[in-house]
Design a protein around this motif. Structure first.
Motif, PDB file in Angstrom:
ATOM      1  N   ARG A  20       3.779   5.899  -5.717  1.00  9.98           N
ATOM      2  CA  ARG A  20       3.761   5.706  -7.119  1.00  9.98           C
ATOM      3  C   ARG A  20       2.634   6.634  -7.701  1.00  9.98           C
ATOM      4  N   ARG A  21       1.659   6.508  -7.094  1.00 12.58           N
ATOM      5  CA  ARG A  21       0.384   7.629  -7.230  1.00 12.58           C
ATOM      6  C   ARG A  21       0.792   8.954  -7.120  1.00 12.58           C
ATOM      7  N   MET A  22       1.627   9.299  -6.089  1.00 15.40           N
ATOM      8  CA  MET A  22       2.101  10.696  -5.870  1.00 15.40           C
ATOM      9  C   MET A  22       3.107  10.979  -6.799  1.00 15.40           C
ATOM     10  N   GLN A  76       0.788  -1.206   0.160  1.00 11.69           N
ATOM     11  CA  GLN A  76      -0.058   0.112  -0.023  1.00 11.69           C
ATOM     12  C   GLN A  76       0.891   1.408  -0.047  1.00 11.69           C
ATOM     13  N   ASN A 114       3.204   9.802  -9.865  1.00 11.82           N
ATOM     14  CA  ASN A 114       2.490  10.013 -11.340  1.00 11.82           C
ATOM     15  C   ASN A 114       1.829  11.342 -11.365  1.00 11.82           C
ATOM     16  N   GLU A 115       1.317  11.563  -9.836  1.00 13.22           N
ATOM     17  CA  GLU A 115       0.445  12.928 -10.023  1.00 13.22           C
ATOM     18  C   GLU A 115       1.409  14.126 -10.329  1.00 13.22           C
ATOM     19  N   GLY A 171       2.530   1.750  -3.451  1.00 11.02           N
ATOM     20  CA  GLY A 171       1.274   2.163  -4.406  1.00 11.02           C
ATOM     21  C   GLY A 171       0.937   3.596  -4.250  1.00 11.02           C
ATOM     22  N   LYS A 172       0.994   4.175  -2.970  1.00  9.92           N
ATOM     23  CA  LYS A 172       0.781   5.444  -2.677  1.00  9.92           C
ATOM     24  C   LYS A 172       2.004   6.251  -3.222  1.00  9.92           C
ATOM     25  N   SER A 204       2.403  14.356 -13.856  1.00  6.82           N
ATOM     26  CA  SER A 204       1.666  14.962 -14.843  1.00  6.82           C
ATOM     27  C   SER A 204       1.226  16.453 -14.367  1.00  6.82           C
TER      28      SER A 204
END
Length: 165
Positions: free
Chosen positions: A40-42, A34, A44-45, A37-38, A48
């Protein structure tokens, strides 16, 4: 990034089982997944958002270029541009090596009329057009003198004068 082989993974798994214990190991691996995953999302955000900022800067640069082009089109003055280029040519001509003077234009021959060939009237004087200064870039053709159509015909001498008998 890290060069981890199967041997290193086996060592890490054995240490995790010994330290954490077999009972809590699945919960720890789930929590670790988890967190990864957090992260990686941060990432990617962030990426972007950064890409959006770069695209916006490019659009702004394009808008600035279009605005400059529109301003240049609004300030378009062909006569002023032509005058500046002519003045630039004159200044460049003064700074370059001296050039040979342009040859003087030959005066066109005086038009010959039918009356002047017989001696009845004085020859016609050519009429000068408007005086326009000549540019050095291209010589302008001289206008052809206007002559009556009768001047090109040759008049025959009277037959009585040619006979001497």
């Amino acid at each position: 990034m890290f060069d981890i082989g199967w041997a290193e993974l086996m060592v890490i798994a054995c240490v995790a089982i010994i330290v954490v214990g077999p009972k809590d190991l699945p919960r720890m691996l789930r929590t670790f997944g988890q967190i990864v995953g957090k992260m990686r999302r941060m990432a990617n955000e962030f990426q972007s958002t950064f890409n959006d900022a770069v695209r916006e800067a490019e659009r702004q640069a394009d808008i600035d270029d279009m605005r400059k082009a529109a301003d240049a089109a609004a300030n378009f003055n062909p006569l002023g541009d032509l005058k500046r280029s002519i003045e630039g040519d004159r200044v460049a001509g003064k700074n370059s090596a001296p050039q040979a003077p342009a040859p003087e234009a030959a005066e066109p021959p005086a038009p010959v009329s039918a009356a002047s060939s017989t001696g009845d009237q004085p020859p016609a004087v050519p009429v000068a057009g408007p005086q326009v200064p000549e540019s050095k870039s291209a010589p302008k053709p001289e206008p052809a003198p206007v002559t009556p159509a009768a001047s090109t015909e040759v008049q025959a001498a009277p037959a009585s004068q040619d006979k001497t008998a």
